[in-house]
Design a protein around this motif. Sequence first.
Motif: not given
Length: 481
Positions: A427-433, A450-453
Motif C-alpha cells: 500500500e505504501r509503495g515500498i519496493p520488495a527488496w 521499519p518503514l511502517l512505524g
Amino acid sequence: MPADRFVIEAVGLALATLAADARIAIAFSGGVDSSVLLDAAVRVAGASRCIALHVHHGLSPHADVWLAHCATFAHERGVEFDARRVVVARDAGVSIEAAARDARYRALDTMCSAHDVHTLWLGQHADDQAETVLLQLLRGAGLAGLAAMAPEFSPAGACATRVRPLLHLLRAQLEQYASVHALRWIDDESNADTRYARNALRHEVTPALAVHFPGFRDALARTAAHAASAQRLLDALARIDMEAACRDEGRALSHDALLAFDDDRALNLLRYWMRTLGLVAASSARLTDALRQLREVGAAGDGHRLRIDHAGQALRSYRGLLYWEAGDSSEPADETALAAREISELVWQGQSIWRLSQWRGTFVFAAVEPAGADANVASCCANARDVIPVSVLRRAVLSARSRSGGERMRTGSSAAANRTLKNLFQERGIPAWKRDVPLLYVGDELLFVPLLGVNRAALPESLDFAGPCVEVLWREDLLVA
C-alpha cells in the motif's frame, strides 16, 4: 634561507583558515609524506591541537611494526594517537588499491567522529597529483577524474573536511625537510612493486618525463585545475536537474524525469547522483550501458525487472523510481523467500542506538519531550508517529527478528484493523527488496516495523504518554561494509 621553510609556510597557511582552538587530525601512515606533515603541524600548531590517526590495513606482514612505529613517533612529539584495523574487501571489479583506499577513508572518518575533529589533513604532494592526473588520462577519465585531488574537499556524509596542505610541494622538498629534522619513516615495500599502475608511473615514466619536460608537474597541476573548474559547472547543472528528478530526499530518482534529458545530460546527472550517495564512480561504458537499459525498460514498461550491478550495489526501479541498493539484497516475491537471520536481544536501559550488523543498520531511540499531562495515544500519534513511552521499552526484553510471513500490525486508531505487513508495504509503495527489515519486538509482541512505524496494538489506550518517551527510528547503511 631555511631548507624547511616551504613546508612550514604551507602548514601555516592551512592552519590560518581554522579557528584558533580547532583541533587537526593528521592521517598518519608513517611514510615520509605524513611524517613530515605531522612533524610540521606540531611545530606550527602545537601538539595539543593535533591527533595522529593510523589505519592498519593488514595487507603487509610488517603492518604491526608500522603501527608500533607510528604510535612511538606520535608519542615522542606529545601527540594523541589513535588507530583502527580494517578488513579490505576483495570485491570483483574493484582493485585492491581502491578497496584499501575506501576502507582507509571510512576508518579515518570514524576516528575523526569519535574524537570530534572536523579537519583531516592528508600528506599528498605535487608528485602524487601529477601521477593521479596521468593515471586518469590513461584510463580515459572524464573531468571529475582529471580534476584529481582537491586541496580541500568535504565528502558527502563525512564529518571531517579533507585538507591537503602540501599539494603544491614536490616530494623532494618533503624529503629535504625530513633530512633537516632527522625524521625516521617507513618505506612500504609495495611502493616498489611496478605491477601497480601508480608505482609503474612513479618509477618508470615520470623520471623520463622530468628529463624531457622538466615542468610537467606544474602543467599537469594546471590541467587538474582547469578540469575542476569545468566539473564545477557540470555539477551546477546536475544540481538543477536533481531538483526536477530527485525523490525521497535524494535517495531516489524519477525514472521518467531522468529519461526526459538527452544522453549527455542524463549521464551527468547519474554521475552526480552517485557521488552524492558516496558510491564508487562508474566508467563511461558502464553508465552508458545503464542508461541504455533504463531507456529500454522504460519503453517496455517493465522497470521492476531492472537490475544493474556496480561495485557491490544494484540499481533498481520500482513504481517509476530508481534506487541504489546493496547488491546482495534479494527481491522476495512473497514472505516465503525472506532470509532468516539470527535473533538479537537487548535489555533496554536508555541506549540511544542499537547496531544490528546482520541487517547493516541501526535502531535509534531518540528522546522526545513529554506530550503533557493530558496526552493520550491519539494525540501523541498525531504529533510523532513513532513515539513510544520508555515504560513500554522497559516492559520486557527487546528483540530484533526476521520476517517469517503473516505478521500483522495496526498503524491507526483502535478502530483500525490489524493488517499484514505485506499488504501495508504494498500500500505504501515500498519496493520488495526493501522489505527485508528487522522487526522490533518487546517480549513476544511486535512493537515497531521499519518503514511502517509503531504497532498501535502493542500500545494500550491507557498508556501514559506524559512521562519520558522516545522516537524509534531505523537507519539503514547505504553502502556495503
